[in-house]
Design a protein around this motif. Structure first.
Motif, PDB file in Angstrom:
ATOM      1  N   ASP A  65       0.821  -1.208   0.000  1.00 14.28           N
ATOM      2  CA  ASP A  65       0.000   0.000   0.000  1.00 14.28           C
ATOM      3  C   ASP A  65       0.858   1.261   0.000  1.00 14.28           C
ATOM      4  O   ASP A  65       0.596   2.214   0.729  1.00 14.28           O
ATOM      5  CB  ASP A  65      -0.924   0.001   1.218  1.00 14.28           C
ATOM      6  N   GLN A  66       1.866   1.251  -0.833  1.00 12.29           N
ATOM      7  CA  GLN A  66       2.737   2.408  -0.955  1.00 12.29           C
ATOM      8  C   GLN A  66       2.360   3.227  -2.188  1.00 12.29           C
ATOM      9  O   GLN A  66       1.961   2.680  -3.215  1.00 12.29           O
ATOM     10  CB  GLN A  66       4.203   1.972  -1.072  1.00 12.29           C
ATOM     11  N   LEU A  67       2.528   4.525  -2.072  1.00  9.36           N
ATOM     12  CA  LEU A  67       2.289   5.451  -3.178  1.00  9.36           C
ATOM     13  C   LEU A  67       3.622   6.113  -3.496  1.00  9.36           C
ATOM     14  O   LEU A  67       4.148   6.898  -2.699  1.00  9.36           O
ATOM     15  CB  LEU A  67       1.245   6.495  -2.775  1.00  9.36           C
ATOM     16  N   VAL A  68       4.180   5.770  -4.661  1.00  8.02           N
ATOM     17  CA  VAL A  68       5.521   6.238  -5.005  1.00  8.02           C
ATOM     18  C   VAL A  68       5.496   6.897  -6.377  1.00  8.02           C
ATOM     19  O   VAL A  68       4.639   6.591  -7.216  1.00  8.02           O
ATOM     20  CB  VAL A  68       6.532   5.067  -5.019  1.00  8.02           C
ATOM     21  N   PRO A  69       6.406   7.841  -6.645  1.00  9.83           N
ATOM     22  CA  PRO A  69       6.456   8.465  -7.970  1.00  9.83           C
ATOM     23  C   PRO A  69       6.707   7.422  -9.057  1.00  9.83           C
ATOM     24  O   PRO A  69       7.519   6.506  -8.894  1.00  9.83           O
ATOM     25  CB  PRO A  69       7.634   9.445  -7.855  1.00  9.83           C
ATOM     26  N   LEU A  70       5.994   7.572 -10.164  1.00  7.73           N
ATOM     27  CA  LEU A  70       6.242   6.723 -11.327  1.00  7.73           C
ATOM     28  C   LEU A  70       7.416   7.321 -12.088  1.00  7.73           C
ATOM     29  O   LEU A  70       7.359   8.470 -12.542  1.00  7.73           O
ATOM     30  CB  LEU A  70       5.009   6.657 -12.220  1.00  7.73           C
ATOM     31  N   THR A  71       8.481   6.568 -12.204  1.00  4.32           N
ATOM     32  CA  THR A  71       9.703   7.042 -12.841  1.00  4.32           C
ATOM     33  C   THR A  71      10.088   6.121 -13.997  1.00  4.32           C
ATOM     34  O   THR A  71       9.532   5.017 -14.151  1.00  4.32           O
ATOM     35  CB  THR A  71      10.856   7.085 -11.834  1.00  4.32           C
ATOM     36  N   VAL A  72      11.066   6.573 -14.774  1.00  2.00           N
ATOM     37  CA  VAL A  72      11.591   5.749 -15.853  1.00  2.00           C
ATOM     38  C   VAL A  72      12.152   4.456 -15.287  1.00  2.00           C
ATOM     39  O   VAL A  72      11.964   3.362 -15.855  1.00  2.00           O
ATOM     40  CB  VAL A  72      12.667   6.525 -16.642  1.00  2.00           C
ATOM     41  N   GLY A  73      12.839   4.550 -14.147  1.00  4.36           N
ATOM     42  CA  GLY A  73      13.407   3.363 -13.526  1.00  4.36           C
ATOM     43  C   GLY A  73      12.365   2.360 -13.106  1.00  4.36           C
ATOM     44  O   GLY A  73      12.531   1.145 -13.294  1.00  4.36           O
ATOM     45  N   LEU A  74      11.238   2.848 -12.529  1.00  2.00           N
ATOM     46  CA  LEU A  74      10.179   1.938 -12.109  1.00  2.00           C
ATOM     47  C   LEU A  74       9.525   1.287 -13.325  1.00  2.00           C
ATOM     48  O   LEU A  74       9.185   0.093 -13.296  1.00  2.00           O
ATOM     49  CB  LEU A  74       9.143   2.708 -11.284  1.00  2.00           C
ATOM     50  N   LEU A  75       9.357   2.040 -14.399  1.00  2.00           N
ATOM     51  CA  LEU A  75       8.826   1.461 -15.629  1.00  2.00           C
ATOM     52  C   LEU A  75       9.737   0.363 -16.144  1.00  2.00           C
ATOM     53  O   LEU A  75       9.299  -0.723 -16.554  1.00  2.00           O
ATOM     54  CB  LEU A  75       8.659   2.540 -16.692  1.00  2.00           C
TER      55      LEU A  75
END
Length: 769
Positions: A92-102
């Motif tokens: 249940d975490q809300l984290v920025p969507l980044t190029v790395g996460l993609l």
């Protein structure tokens, strides 16, 4: 780690109009500057500003300006907010969507696409002609700047309104986050291709430039419409640029539209993530384009955040909330009341005669009240005892008492939302004073704000030092309050709902009354009262079984909603009596009736009226309506022959489990459809007395040797230190056509309550990635 959902934060972002080529730098202000002078003006502070490369669309660096420049070469710098994409992941975490996460999920930025839909419905709201809808829709996945071209069937062929632009910011190594930027329009006025009035008007009549004469007068009726003849008029009915003379209410609202429209808008931003072998993920947010915040170091006593907090948390403060937290919030409300009143010439707003002019000729709540109730005008407080400085002193005392937990007396001064039409002397002196609410009566705080002050006033005295507590508002998928108040990187505070006026009549950034019209699934109410204006074809209301019912839900148009029953046995009424003092007994009261309002009733504004309905989303509540269509307000009478009742389902206020206002409640353009067209009209016809952060009244105020205040009307062309009261023919004031032609140059930002002359731009060091 799995990407389960997406969010766009903030869920509601305000762009502010301006024609300067460079957007406004990022800034914030201190909320508690000096414990010894807690009500001093907030100190504006430059913050790190993201610099977007105009060619590539990537952020090439950030800089913190040495000083802030709100205008450049006479043009106002637009506020262009960024919207950031977040991912809901495991635990249940809300984290920025980044190029790395993609990349971790086998995805790239090519899998991201956007859709933006914005509208201006100011014309269609009044004409009810669907061909008058001005709408823009665009889909893209590249990093170019895309202009939002608003098109309308009643425009001349090929014409459009430019609603600003949107851009998918290209991520890079230093700024890998997925974000979009909305740059609002320049604040231009558009008009009809032909205008009979323009041919005969004098030199001072504003003429829309030829390239912006786009409304085809032969197709639609916007040019030449008489606002009072609309089937479903707004309140006031002529919130638009009219053929002279103006304002409309001095001529029984017989006002003919010039056919002007503006480039303000509101709408929906949607991001989509295409997943290989899985369902696409989407998220939405709302944007709007609004006028500049002209007093950027001040806030209004009731903001959009206050109303949204009541939506999220309800009208009551939890009993276990620490008293220090409640007291700090209560003190902030009083502080904002102080910041509001110091921009008001209280002597004029009180209903006093002023400099030889009778009070009935001055714009004020007592004048409005006298017109509505067909009674003689009466000052709210004794004429010789009111002055802006004196009222500010009262607020200072209340602030100090609340911080010291010694202010139960102040609680008695607050106006309840169900007493907004109490026009007795005692009722009119309740706080907030002198200002108009969304129901066109005296302004009330939200129930939640009132309960905050109640709890703070009755809490035991704090021991130890009185320091403001640090309230942690952790960003999680379920913390809607944190999401609404989210501070996106690079966004000035003026892009956030805390700087938007809330339920005033009708508002400036948005008309928040519009959100509540469809709260009951199947019917649509009017923004400002309880009239049913539309019933959906698929309305599935459950009909009551008692013998008094002779009407099906589809026949409710033209009837009035009188009451809503709650499961706990409580009942909510949608109207309140209009009380006035009895001539024979000034301490007593009588019902004020007129030929236009024979029952002496006033509607309550929806945000407070329906506050206790929202927790019952998805449930059906019993709603009672007049038994017959009714032009006038009707009282609640517990007699089955006087009403019909149905069970309607309560809609959810937000989309799913997000903090985005539901599109079932308001489509693109509907949050702003009740506002002035063009918006500059509202700065001249303001009937809210007044909005601290957006439309001040009393500026450059000083204390004279007599102990009274002196200053300028914000709308004065020349600053003399002597207030010129509103007069729609006084050449010393900025007129309608002056604003239409040169609003950016004429309107002055207020910093510290004084006219702000922007310092010359300074060179700041760019920090490149």
């Amino acid at each position: 780690m799995t990407i389960k959902q997406l969010r766009i934060l903030p869920p509601f972002a305000i762009g502010r109009l301006g024609s300067a080529s460079e957007p406004m730098d990022n800034y914030s202000f201190d909320l508690d500057i000096d414990p010894d002078h807690p009500l001093h003006y907030r100190q504006i502070k430059p913050q790190p500003t993201l610099i977007v490369d105009k060619r590539s669309g990537e952020i090439k660096g950030e800089r913190t300006p040495a000083s802030l420049e709100f205008k450049h070469n006479g043009k106002i710098r637009p506020v262009a907010p960024f919207l950031e994409v977040f991912a809901v992941i495991d635990r249940d975490q809300l984290v920025p969507l980044t190029v790395g996460l993609l990349r971790k999920h086998g995805l790239t930025i090519e899998d991201i696409s956007w859709q933006v839909r914005v509208s201006n419905r100011k014309i269609v709201r009044r004409t009810e002609n669907p061909d008058d809808l001005v709408h823009a829709k665009i889909e893209f996945s590249d990093h170019k700047s895309h202009t939002l071209h608003g098109r309308c069937k009643n425009f001349i062929k090929g014409a459009s309104v430019k609603f600003g632009s949107v851009r998918f910011i290209r991520p890079n190594h230093r700024f890998p986050e997925i974000r979009l930027r909305f740059t609002p329009a320049a604040g231009l006025i558009y008009g009809p291709d032909k205008s009979a009035a323009a041919k005969d008007a004098g030199a001072d009549y504003y003429r829309v430039p030829p390239d912006r004469r786009i409304y085809d007068h032969a197709k639609g009726e916007w040019s030449g419409l008489n606002g009072i003849d609309a089937k479903n008029p707004t309140v006031p009915p002529s919130l638009f640029a009219i053929e002279p003379p103006a304002p409309s209410w001095l001529y029984d609202n017989q006002a003919i539209s010039r056919g002007y429209l503006d480039d303000a808008c509101d709408g929906i931003v949607e991001v989509k993530l295409r997943r290989k072998g899985g369902d696409d993920l989407t998220a939405t947010a709302r944007i709007c384009a609004a006028p500049p915040a002209m007093a950027p170091d001040s806030l209004f006593v009731r903001t959009l955040i206050d109303d949204l907090e009541q939506v999220i948390h309800g009208p009551d403060i939890p009993a276990d909330e620490p008293s220090e937290v409640t007291r700090a919030r209560a003190a902030d409300i009083v502080r904002r009341a102080f910041e509001t009143v110091r921009f008001m010439n209280v002597a004029v707003m009180n209903g006093n005669d002023f400099k030889g002019r009778p009070a009935l000729t001055l714009d004020s709540m007592p004048q409005e009240e006298a017109a509505d109730t067909e009674r003689a005008i009466r000052p709210i407080m004794a004429s010789g005892t009111v002055d802006t400085h004196a009222i500010m002193t009262l607020h200072q005392q209340a602030y100090a008492a609340l911080r010291g937990a010694t202010a139960p007396w102040f609680l008695r001064l607050l106006r309840r939302p169900d007493q907004v039409a109490d026009f007795t002397d005692r009722g009119r002196r309740k706080m907030p004073a002198l200002m108009c609410g969304a129901d066109n009566n005296y302004l009330a705080l939200t129930w939640r704000q009132i309960d905050t002050i109640r709890k703070a006033a009755l809490a035991p005295r704090a021991s130890g030092p009185r320091t403001a507590p640090v309230v942690k508002n952790k960003l999680t998928p379920k913390n809607l309050s944190a999401q609404i108040s989210y501070e996106a990187k690079g966004n000035p505070i003026s892009s956030r709902p805390v700087t938007s006026v809330a339920n005033c009549c009708p508002g400036l950034e948005v008309d928040f009354r519009a959100v509540w019209r469809r709260m009951f699934r199947g019917i649509e109410l009017r923004e400002y009262d309880n009239l049913v204006v539309k019933v959906d074809d698929d309305c599935d209301a459950v009909v009551d079984g008692h013998k008094g019912v002779t009407l099906k839900p589809g026949g409710l148009a033209g009837h009035r909603l009188l009451r809503v029953d709650l499961p706990a046995g409580d009942a909510l009424l949608t109207m309140t009596p209009i009380w006035g003092p009895a001539s024979s007994d000034t301490e007593g009261k009588i019902l004020l009736t007129t030929s236009e309002n024979p029952n002496g009733l006033a509607p309550m504004e929806w945000s407070n009226a329906l506050a206790r309905v929202l927790p019952h989303k998805g449930s059906r509540l019993r709603c009672y309506f007049t038994a017959r269509p009714s032009e006038h307000q009707q009282p609640w009478i517990d007699d089955p022959t006087k009403y019909v009742s149905f069970e309607f389902e309560v809609r959810s206020f937000f989309e799913g489990d997000t903090a985005v206002i539901s599109t079932a409640l308001a489509e693109p353009g509907e949050l702003t459809q009740g506002l002035c067209s063009p918006w500059q009209n509202d700065f001249r016809e303001c009937s809210c007395y007044y909005w601290a952060s957006a439309r001040p009244d009393y500026v450059n105020v000083t204390l004279t040797e007599s102990g009274l205040s002196a200053g300028d009307n914000w709308m004065q062309k020349q600053r003399t230190g002597s207030y010129v009261a509103d007069d729609y023919g006084d050449s010393r004031l900025i007129m309608y056509d002056d604003l239409f032609a040169d609003w950016e140059n004429l309107l002055k930002f207020q910093i510290g309550g004084k006219d702000h002359d922007s310092p010359p731009a300074v060179e700041a060091t760019d920090k490149k990635p």
